[in-house]
Write a protein that holds these residues in place. Structure first.
Motif, PDB file in Angstrom:
ATOM      1  N   ALA A   1       0.838  -1.216   0.000  1.00  0.00           N
ATOM      2  CA  ALA A   1       0.000   0.000   0.000  1.00  0.00           C
ATOM      3  C   ALA A   1       0.867   1.258   0.000  1.00  0.00           C
ATOM      4  N   ILE A   2       1.972   1.227   0.719  1.00  0.00           N
ATOM      5  CA  ILE A   2       2.897   2.372   0.731  1.00  0.00           C
ATOM      6  C   ILE A   2       3.528   2.548  -0.644  1.00  0.00           C
ATOM      7  N   CYS A   3       3.965   1.448  -1.235  1.00  0.00           N
ATOM      8  CA  CYS A   3       4.588   1.521  -2.557  1.00  0.00           C
ATOM      9  C   CYS A   3       3.590   1.969  -3.629  1.00  0.00           C
ATOM     10  N   ASP A   4       2.329   1.571  -3.484  1.00  0.00           N
ATOM     11  CA  ASP A   4       1.293   1.984  -4.439  1.00  0.00           C
ATOM     12  C   ASP A   4       1.163   3.508  -4.497  1.00  0.00           C
ATOM     13  N   GLU A   5       1.408   4.169  -3.369  1.00  0.00           N
ATOM     14  CA  GLU A   5       1.265   5.622  -3.302  1.00  0.00           C
ATOM     15  C   GLU A   5       2.547   6.368  -3.644  1.00  0.00           C
ATOM     16  N   ASP A   6       3.621   5.660  -3.892  1.00  0.00           N
ATOM     17  CA  ASP A   6       4.925   6.282  -4.166  1.00  0.00           C
ATOM     18  C   ASP A   6       5.055   6.572  -5.658  1.00  0.00           C
ATOM     19  N   PRO A   7       5.236   7.823  -6.046  1.00  0.00           N
ATOM     20  CA  PRO A   7       5.297   8.157  -7.476  1.00  0.00           C
ATOM     21  C   PRO A   7       6.528   7.591  -8.194  1.00  0.00           C
ATOM     22  N   LEU A   8       7.548   7.165  -7.446  1.00  0.00           N
ATOM     23  CA  LEU A   8       8.749   6.602  -8.070  1.00  0.00           C
ATOM     24  C   LEU A   8       8.682   5.088  -8.205  1.00  0.00           C
ATOM     25  N   ILE A   9       7.586   4.482  -7.734  1.00  0.00           N
ATOM     26  CA  ILE A   9       7.447   3.027  -7.783  1.00  0.00           C
ATOM     27  C   ILE A   9       6.217   2.661  -8.604  1.00  0.00           C
ATOM     28  N   GLU A  10       6.400   1.770  -9.559  1.00  0.00           N
ATOM     29  CA  GLU A  10       5.272   1.229 -10.319  1.00  0.00           C
ATOM     30  C   GLU A  10       5.184  -0.263 -10.055  1.00  0.00           C
ATOM     31  N   LEU A  11       4.052  -0.695  -9.500  1.00  0.00           N
ATOM     32  CA  LEU A  11       3.836  -2.101  -9.205  1.00  0.00           C
ATOM     33  C   LEU A  11       2.917  -2.718 -10.248  1.00  0.00           C
ATOM     34  N   ARG A  12       3.318  -3.855 -10.776  1.00  0.00           N
ATOM     35  CA  ARG A  12       2.467  -4.588 -11.717  1.00  0.00           C
ATOM     36  C   ARG A  12       2.274  -6.005 -11.194  1.00  0.00           C
ATOM     37  N   PHE A  13       1.244  -6.181 -10.377  1.00  0.00           N
ATOM     38  CA  PHE A  13       0.898  -7.505  -9.870  1.00  0.00           C
ATOM     39  C   PHE A  13       0.073  -8.232 -10.928  1.00  0.00           C
ATOM     40  N   GLY A  14       0.270  -9.543 -11.009  1.00  0.00           N
ATOM     41  CA  GLY A  14      -0.381 -10.337 -12.047  1.00  0.00           C
ATOM     42  C   GLY A  14       0.428 -10.401 -13.327  1.00  0.00           C
ATOM     43  N   TRP A  15       1.661  -9.884 -13.306  1.00  0.00           N
ATOM     44  CA  TRP A  15       2.560  -9.927 -14.462  1.00  0.00           C
ATOM     45  C   TRP A  15       3.645 -10.961 -14.172  1.00  0.00           C
ATOM     46  N   LYS A  16       3.754 -11.965 -15.020  1.00  0.00           N
ATOM     47  CA  LYS A  16       4.654 -13.091 -14.780  1.00  0.00           C
ATOM     48  C   LYS A  16       5.929 -12.960 -15.610  1.00  0.00           C
ATOM     49  N   VAL A  17       7.073 -12.904 -14.939  1.00  0.00           N
ATOM     50  CA  VAL A  17       8.355 -12.837 -15.637  1.00  0.00           C
ATOM     51  C   VAL A  17       8.721 -14.227 -16.135  1.00  0.00           C
ATOM     52  N   LYS A  18       9.020 -14.312 -17.430  1.00  0.00           N
ATOM     53  CA  LYS A  18       9.375 -15.594 -18.047  1.00  0.00           C
ATOM     54  C   LYS A  18      10.881 -15.794 -18.142  1.00  0.00           C
ATOM     55  N   SER A  19      11.623 -14.702 -18.365  1.00  0.00           N
ATOM     56  CA  SER A  19      13.078 -14.852 -18.500  1.00  0.00           C
ATOM     57  C   SER A  19      13.743 -13.494 -18.366  1.00  0.00           C
ATOM     58  N   VAL A  20      15.027 -13.534 -18.073  1.00  0.00           N
ATOM     59  CA  VAL A  20      15.849 -12.328 -17.987  1.00  0.00           C
ATOM     60  C   VAL A  20      17.128 -12.580 -18.768  1.00  0.00           C
ATOM     61  N   GLN A  21      17.474 -11.643 -19.635  1.00  0.00           N
ATOM     62  CA  GLN A  21      18.712 -11.744 -20.407  1.00  0.00           C
ATOM     63  C   GLN A  21      19.581 -10.533 -20.106  1.00  0.00           C
ATOM     64  N   GLU A  22      20.810 -10.794 -19.669  1.00  0.00           N
ATOM     65  CA  GLU A  22      21.737  -9.724 -19.325  1.00  0.00           C
ATOM     66  C   GLU A  22      22.767  -9.550 -20.436  1.00  0.00           C
ATOM     67  N   ASP A  23      22.950  -8.302 -20.860  1.00  0.00           N
ATOM     68  CA  ASP A  23      24.005  -7.958 -21.810  1.00  0.00           C
ATOM     69  C   ASP A  23      24.920  -6.923 -21.157  1.00  0.00           C
ATOM     70  N   SER A  24      25.945  -6.518 -21.866  1.00  0.00           N
ATOM     71  CA  SER A  24      26.940  -5.618 -21.286  1.00  0.00           C
ATOM     72  C   SER A  24      26.369  -4.251 -20.936  1.00  0.00           C
ATOM     73  N   ASP A  25      25.312  -3.839 -21.631  1.00  0.00           N
ATOM     74  CA  ASP A  25      24.781  -2.496 -21.403  1.00  0.00           C
ATOM     75  C   ASP A  25      23.295  -2.476 -21.052  1.00  0.00           C
ATOM     76  N   ARG A  26      22.684  -3.648 -20.861  1.00  0.00           N
ATOM     77  CA  ARG A  26      21.238  -3.680 -20.625  1.00  0.00           C
ATOM     78  C   ARG A  26      20.811  -5.010 -20.027  1.00  0.00           C
ATOM     79  N   VAL A  27      19.566  -5.010 -19.530  1.00  0.00           N
ATOM     80  CA  VAL A  27      18.898  -6.243 -19.124  1.00  0.00           C
ATOM     81  C   VAL A  27      17.546  -6.276 -19.824  1.00  0.00           C
ATOM     82  N   SER A  28      17.242  -7.376 -20.467  1.00  0.00           N
ATOM     83  CA  SER A  28      15.957  -7.550 -21.144  1.00  0.00           C
ATOM     84  C   SER A  28      15.118  -8.540 -20.344  1.00  0.00           C
ATOM     85  N   THR A  29      13.998  -8.061 -19.822  1.00  0.00           N
ATOM     86  CA  THR A  29      13.119  -8.873 -18.983  1.00  0.00           C
ATOM     87  C   THR A  29      11.847  -9.180 -19.744  1.00  0.00           C
TER      88      THR A  29
END
Length: 579
Positions: A140-168
């Motif tokens: 509830a605190i994070c929901d009210e924080d303008p610097l935080i965006e919460l996306r519940f119900g979103w399922k991460v399938k994979s993460v790929q790390e490169d030298s200059d980025r991360v692709s989620t």
């Protein structure tokens, strides 16, 4: 995996967080306190209903105090006047107990902190609070924080790390696959971490040979439940004399959790037991079912305690990281799991924020694993030490094939055995009391600076915090002569404490920080004799996570000041800096 249909590049400096449990939510809030945006993905639609952790320890409460959340957190938890005794019992049918650990209430703990102003005590007492309540509150605190965006119900399938980025790659609630591109990502997604598996990071350890059947329920049958008096935990023996189960009072009102422990090699199928049967069996100990009135079964499951630490806590490019259970797992005894994760979030959070803002170098991120992994390895092992205390009970009750129930007889032998067990538990009472483990972890990494003139490192013991400003340690908390807490004078970022009225180079460090855009608050405490004695040097530099980065009696020249700051902010690495 569903084929990605679109790619979204996040605003520069935004950190992707995978997992909306206590660690992920805390990390988001720590980043926000330093002005950094985050986007958090959680596969579940809402926060947990599972009663995983039930104690936020003193060190975690200090850290939450640092970002202004300690008092509000306390309002969600168990009332401050309630003690939290731990009992050892052969079953609630019996009138007496085998042992008792008397653990103070928040109010009693706070009085001890105020009265024992010698640097050995924490800034904050612990706080009992169920994870289900904790997560809902923090979300509830994070929901009210303008610097935080919460996306519940979103399922991460994979993460790929490169030298200059991360692709989620994430599946949104409609089933659409989206790739989010960011500079950094952190996996706070639990023991089966998708982030850890995506990065190919192996884990060292595994489950111990015990199964546990959990039942979380509501009951107001206090006459039956408080047969031994009010409690926080009760550990029960089973008919063999071994540890058979436990009950936890979650809120001191009507919410409880039982754990029934079964050997892995047992032929018993826990799936055939009803939730009610599990509760009655745990409470009965070695004497058969002890029925109570149950108002509602909330959740139930079977789980295996795990002792494990991930071998590497980041990808090869130091852009994707692990925190919390994704990086380490332990037996719940001692309550180290979530509390270690909270410390992970604070350590990694300020370092990511510093690199993103430009006030720190990439050496900060490289130091994360170096600092946190040794702490996790020690604490994970220590959770096993606590568990073995309970396991040792069987050796006393069933030695040489004796009937364990004899301990409850009204005989001289039984009274002697009960006395032995009492002393056994009093001599091994470190569970939830080992403040050396909880507060005296000392970081070692290239960004911790040790002066060449340093003496031998102070003695360490798991049972107590040793007041010291040895580089890498948490500094001592005391109340100053005006009654204020020394920690409350620290800055939001870096803090330089000076304990001398004479020039000793403090102005050189302040000027170097200004030039290097390192946010630094300078405080002179030369008129505070207790602080001066406990802090041990004229100059003590405190990091944003309340750990000592460097100390010395003096700085002689500008070059040394720059070398100190360049090292502790991760811009260069060097072993030591001359005074």
């Amino acid at each position: 995996m569903t084929e990605a249909r679109r790619e979204e590049r996040l605003q520069q400096g935004t950190v992707v967080i995978v997992g909306g449990g206590p660690v992920g939510l805390t990390l988001a809030r720590v980043l926000s306190s330093h002005g950094v945006k985050s986007l958090l993905f959680e596969r579940n639609q809402s926060t947990t209903t599972w009663p995983k952790m039930d104690l936020t320890n003193a060190r975690s409460m200090e850290l939450f105090h640092r970002i202004g959340l300690a008092q509000e957190l306390r309002q969600q938890g168990v009332a401050p006047e309630i003690d939290q005794d731990v009992l050892i019992s052969t079953g609630l049918e019996r009138n007496g107990i085998l042992g008792k650990w008397e653990l103070p209430s928040v109010n009693s703990f706070r009085r001890r902190i105020e009265q024992q102003n010698d640097g050995t005590q924490p800034r904050e007492p612990w706080q009992r609070i169920s994870q289900a309540v904790f997560e809902k509150w923090l979300k509830a605190i994070c929901d009210e924080d303008p610097l935080i965006e919460l996306r519940f119900g979103w399922k991460v399938k994979s993460v790929q790390e490169d030298s200059d980025r991360v692709s989620t790659t994430v599946i949104d609630p409609s089933g659409t696959s989206v790739v989010f591109v960011s500079e950094y990502a952190v996996g706070c997604d639990g023991g089966s971490s998708t982030v850890r598996r995506s990065l190919g990071l192996s884990i060292d350890g595994g489950p111990i040979p015990v199964r546990a059947v959990l039942v979380h329920f509501k009951s107001r049958d206090l006459r039956r439940l408080h047969k031994h008096g009010r409690f926080w935990h009760i550990f029960f023996t089973d008919p063999s004399g071994g540890l058979g189960g436990a009950i936890i009072a979650q809120d001191e009102i009507d919410t409880w959790t039982t754990h029934l422990f079964l050997p892995v090699e047992s032929d018993e199928d826990p799936s055939v037991l009803s939730s009610e049967e599990v509760v009655y069996r745990v409470l009965g100990g070695m004497y058969g079912p002890y029925p109570i009135m149950i108002d509602e079964i909330l959740v139930g499951s079977t789980w295996r305690p795990v002792i494990a630490v991930t071998e590497s806590w980041s990808g090869s490019h130091s852009r994707a990281f692990l925190a919390g259970d994704a990086a380490h797992q332990n037996i719940p005894t001692g309550g180290y799991g979530m509390n270690m994760g909270i410390a992970d979030a604070f350590d990694l959070g300020w370092k990511l924020a510093s690199v993103i803002s430009g006030s720190g170098g990439t050496g900060l991120l490289e130091s994360y694993e170096m600092e946190r992994k040794p702490v996790a390895s020690r604490n994970v092992a220590h959770s096993g030490v606590h568990f073995q205390v309970h396991a040792g009970l069987k050796d006393m009750l069933a030695s040489n094939g004796a009937d364990p129930r004899r301990v409850d007889d009204d005989t001289a032998e039984a009274r002697h055995l009960r006395c032995q067990i009492h002393h056994y538990y009093q001599e091994r009472d470190g569970e939830n009391k080992d403040f050396g483990i909880e507060m005296d972890y000392r970081y070692r990494s290239p960004i911790i600076l040790t002066d060449r003139a340093e003496d031998r490192e102070p003695h360490w013991t798991p049972s107590a915090y040793t007041p010291s400003t040895w580089p890498g340690s948490r500094p001592p908390h005391i109340f100053l002569s005006d009654g204020s807490a020394i920690f409350d004078h620290f800055g939001k970022d870096w803090t330089l404490l000076c304990f001398s009225d004479a020039p000793c180079g403090q102005h050189l460090l302040v000027e170097a920080a200004r030039t290097m855009s390192v946010p630094l608050k300078s405080i002179n405490l030369a008129s505070e004799p207790l602080a001066k004695r406990l802090y041990e040097r004229n100059l003590v530099l405190i990091r944003p996570d309340e750990h000592v980065a460097w100390r010395s009696d003096s700085l002689e020249h500008t070059k040394a000041a720059y070398e100190v700051l360049e090292t502790v902010t991760g811009r260069v690495a060097c072993a030591s800096v001359a005074s």
